[in-house]
Motif scaffolding. Structure first.
Motif, PDB file in Angstrom:
ATOM      1  N   VAL A  85      92.177  25.070 -84.659  1.00 43.41           N
ATOM      2  CA  VAL A  85      91.675  26.205 -85.435  1.00 43.41           C
ATOM      3  C   VAL A  85      90.369  26.678 -84.821  1.00 43.41           C
ATOM      4  N   GLY A  86      90.104  27.970 -84.966  1.00 36.65           N
ATOM      5  CA  GLY A  86      88.873  28.531 -84.421  1.00 36.65           C
ATOM      6  C   GLY A  86      88.697  29.963 -84.870  1.00 36.65           C
ATOM      7  N   THR A  87      87.883  30.695 -84.149  1.00 33.04           N
ATOM      8  CA  THR A  87      87.599  32.082 -84.483  1.00 33.04           C
ATOM      9  C   THR A  87      87.866  32.986 -83.284  1.00 33.04           C
ATOM     10  N   VAL A  88      88.132  34.260 -83.586  1.00 35.60           N
ATOM     11  CA  VAL A  88      88.392  35.293 -82.581  1.00 35.60           C
ATOM     12  C   VAL A  88      87.526  36.495 -82.925  1.00 35.60           C
ATOM     13  N   PRO A  89      86.929  37.179 -81.948  1.00 32.15           N
ATOM     14  CA  PRO A  89      86.019  38.295 -82.253  1.00 32.15           C
ATOM     15  C   PRO A  89      86.693  39.473 -82.943  1.00 32.15           C
ATOM     16  N   GLU A  90      87.982  39.760 -82.630  1.00 30.10           N
ATOM     17  CA  GLU A  90      88.637  40.948 -83.159  1.00 30.10           C
ATOM     18  C   GLU A  90      89.314  40.656 -84.500  1.00 30.10           C
ATOM     19  N   ARG A  91      89.504  41.712 -85.278  1.00 28.73           N
ATOM     20  CA  ARG A  91      90.262  41.622 -86.512  1.00 28.73           C
ATOM     21  C   ARG A  91      91.736  41.332 -86.186  1.00 28.73           C
ATOM     22  N   PRO A  92      92.502  40.784 -87.162  1.00 31.16           N
ATOM     23  CA  PRO A  92      93.892  40.409 -86.871  1.00 31.16           C
ATOM     24  C   PRO A  92      94.737  41.548 -86.326  1.00 31.16           C
ATOM     25  N   GLU A  93      94.603  42.763 -86.909  1.00 32.60           N
ATOM     26  CA  GLU A  93      95.464  43.862 -86.480  1.00 32.60           C
ATOM     27  C   GLU A  93      95.205  44.268 -85.036  1.00 32.60           C
ATOM     28  N   THR A  94      93.962  44.043 -84.550  1.00 29.69           N
ATOM     29  CA  THR A  94      93.626  44.349 -83.160  1.00 29.69           C
ATOM     30  C   THR A  94      93.989  43.187 -82.239  1.00 29.69           C
ATOM     31  N   ALA A  95      93.648  41.981 -82.656  1.00 30.55           N
ATOM     32  CA  ALA A  95      93.881  40.804 -81.817  1.00 30.55           C
ATOM     33  C   ALA A  95      95.366  40.522 -81.637  1.00 30.55           C
ATOM     34  N   ARG A  96      96.168  40.830 -82.656  1.00 33.27           N
ATOM     35  CA  ARG A  96      97.585  40.465 -82.607  1.00 33.27           C
ATOM     36  C   ARG A  96      98.334  41.192 -81.492  1.00 33.27           C
ATOM     37  N   ALA A  97      98.069  42.483 -81.317  1.00 33.33           N
ATOM     38  CA  ALA A  97      98.779  43.245 -80.286  1.00 33.33           C
ATOM     39  C   ALA A  97      98.426  42.740 -78.888  1.00 33.33           C
ATOM     40  N   CYS A 117     108.145  30.145 -78.352  1.00 37.19           N
ATOM     41  CA  CYS A 117     108.558  28.927 -77.668  1.00 37.19           C
ATOM     42  C   CYS A 117     108.587  29.162 -76.169  1.00 37.19           C
ATOM     43  N   ARG A 118     108.531  28.058 -75.439  1.00 39.41           N
ATOM     44  CA  ARG A 118     108.623  28.080 -73.973  1.00 39.41           C
ATOM     45  C   ARG A 118     109.079  26.695 -73.527  1.00 39.41           C
ATOM     46  N   GLY A 119     110.236  26.636 -72.880  1.00 39.10           N
ATOM     47  CA  GLY A 119     110.762  25.327 -72.479  1.00 39.10           C
ATOM     48  C   GLY A 119     111.070  24.491 -73.701  1.00 39.10           C
ATOM     49  N   ASN A 120     110.418  23.332 -73.800  1.00 43.24           N
ATOM     50  CA  ASN A 120     110.585  22.437 -74.943  1.00 43.24           C
ATOM     51  C   ASN A 120     109.411  22.493 -75.910  1.00 43.24           C
ATOM     52  N   ASP A 121     108.531  23.466 -75.754  1.00 41.05           N
ATOM     53  CA  ASP A 121     107.360  23.602 -76.613  1.00 41.05           C
ATOM     54  C   ASP A 121     107.585  24.715 -77.630  1.00 41.05           C
ATOM     55  N   PHE A 122     107.222  24.447 -78.889  1.00 44.81           N
ATOM     56  CA  PHE A 122     107.387  25.393 -79.978  1.00 44.81           C
ATOM     57  C   PHE A 122     106.048  25.529 -80.699  1.00 44.81           C
ATOM     58  N   ALA A 123     105.617  26.761 -80.911  1.00 42.25           N
ATOM     59  CA  ALA A 123     104.298  26.989 -81.469  1.00 42.25           C
ATOM     60  C   ALA A 123     104.366  28.010 -82.603  1.00 42.25           C
ATOM     61  N   SER A 124     103.485  27.816 -83.582  1.00 42.71           N
ATOM     62  CA  SER A 124     103.308  28.775 -84.675  1.00 42.71           C
ATOM     63  C   SER A 124     101.861  29.247 -84.638  1.00 42.71           C
ATOM     64  N   ILE A 125     101.659  30.564 -84.652  1.00 38.57           N
ATOM     65  CA  ILE A 125     100.324  31.144 -84.479  1.00 38.57           C
ATOM     66  C   ILE A 125     100.015  32.059 -85.655  1.00 38.57           C
ATOM     67  N   SER A 126      98.870  31.845 -86.284  1.00 38.86           N
ATOM     68  CA  SER A 126      98.424  32.685 -87.391  1.00 38.86           C
ATOM     69  C   SER A 126      97.053  33.261 -87.075  1.00 38.86           C
ATOM     70  N   GLY A 172      85.822  39.601 -87.505  1.00 42.88           N
ATOM     71  CA  GLY A 172      86.769  38.974 -86.603  1.00 42.88           C
ATOM     72  C   GLY A 172      87.887  38.286 -87.356  1.00 42.88           C
ATOM     73  N   SER A 173      88.413  37.209 -86.762  1.00 44.44           N
ATOM     74  CA  SER A 173      89.578  36.527 -87.334  1.00 44.44           C
ATOM     75  C   SER A 173      89.442  35.019 -87.179  1.00 44.44           C
ATOM     76  N   TYR A 174      90.166  34.308 -88.022  1.00 45.73           N
ATOM     77  CA  TYR A 174      90.454  32.906 -87.787  1.00 45.73           C
ATOM     78  C   TYR A 174      91.776  32.830 -87.027  1.00 45.73           C
ATOM     79  N   VAL A 175      91.909  31.833 -86.171  1.00 45.87           N
ATOM     80  CA  VAL A 175      93.173  31.583 -85.500  1.00 45.87           C
ATOM     81  C   VAL A 175      93.578  30.138 -85.764  1.00 45.87           C
ATOM     82  N   ARG A 176      94.847  29.940 -86.083  1.00 47.52           N
ATOM     83  CA  ARG A 176      95.404  28.606 -86.302  1.00 47.52           C
ATOM     84  C   ARG A 176      96.682  28.507 -85.499  1.00 47.52           C
TER      85      ARG A 176
END
Length: 298
Positions: free
Chosen positions: A83-95, A128-137, A145-149
């Protein structure tokens, strides 16, 4: 430690958000807001090691949005969550982050969200990529800005098998996030090979004009071009966008905001391929027969 014991330790040892600023240089505590994000979805029986600071060695850097500052990680035998922080708001960071993931070879495990979102600005995406599966919020942060998990789960028993959209898989249809303070009701979506639409009813503190600007920014960020706008405060506010696909086919989108009550609006985002004539030939006993053109209405 278990999630329950960790939460008790958090209440006793972690400074509040208001007290967090002078604690930035400490390496033995996690800010309470980050811990609350970290513990989302943690069941009472789950155990993990808590680590303060950057993501652990070996964690894929391309899963992190540009500018992300990771503050804590929870590591269990089957999954790692950072978990951490991102400078941009979610709607900007997501794209921007979606493009970064695609360039690094990550693909959507499920069809990507499109049109108006139903679960608010903290909705997650699975890749996902190969055998790795990730969930990003990405979640909005009161301080800006935003939180990222991000939860990463390697699974050698499975291989990444993306599930693409059946219709309009050649068109970048954005996931439209609502402004802060908006409540959405009854989001609907559907379509065919020639048209697709997302609609919802919202209560919003914003008027139609700023609402249009809010959604317009997200549509333009997905690569669309604004064709024009038309506004009638008592009827509807409309914007038209265009996009040319890789097959050189022109696609049109219409965003319509209709007032239906005090601070209440009906939203529609409709994407369609330009109306075209379809000439079909059918084979009968006497050979091919010509059927008159049929206009496909979007």
């Amino acid at each position: 430690m278990s999630a329950a014991l960790l939460f008790l330790w958090l209440l006793l040892t972690t400074p509040s958000v208001a007290d967090n600023a002078p604690q930035q240089d400490r390496s033995d505590t996690v800010p309470r807001d980050l811990m609350a994000i970290l513990l989302r979805g943690a069941g009472p029986g789950e155990t993990f090691d808590l680590r303060v600071g950057p993501a652990p060695a070996g964690f894929p850097a391309d899963l992190l949005p540009v500018g992300a500052v990771i503050g804590a990680s929870a590591i269990s035998p089957s999954m790692t969550t950072v978990v951490g922080t991102v400078p941009e708001r979610p709607e900007t960071a997501r794209a921007a982050h979606g493009a970064r993931l695609a360039a690094a070879g990550w693909v959507n495990s499920f069809p990507a969200p499109r049109g108006f979102m139903t679960t608010g600005p903290d909705s997650s995406v699975s890749v996902c990529r190969g055998n790795d599966f990730a969930s990003i919020s990405l979640l909005p942060r009161d301080q800006g800005g935003s939180y990222v998990r991000i939860s990463l789960r390697p699974d050698p028993r499975r291989s990444c098998a993306p599930r693409p959209e059946v219709f309009f898989n050649d068109v970048a249809i954005p996931a439209l996030q609502h402004p802060a303070g908006t409540k959405a009701y009854g989001t609907r979506s559907g379509g065919s090979a020639d048209t697709t639409e997302s609609s919802t009813l919202i209560d919003s503190p914003l008027d139609a004009a700023p609402l249009l600007e809010h959604y317009e920014r997200q549509i333009l960020a997905a690569g669309w071009t604004l064709v024009g706008r038309s506004a009638s405060p008592t009827v509807a506010t409309v914007a038209r966008f265009s996009l040319v696909t890789a097959r050189k086919e022109q696609v049109t989108a219409m965003l319509t905001i209709t007032p239906v009550g005090q601070a209440r609006f009906e939203l529609s985002f409709r994407v369609f391929r330009l109306a075209r004539l379809e000439h079909s030939r059918t084979a009968g006993p006497e050979g091919p027969a010509y059927t008159s053109p049929r206009l496909l209405r979007p």
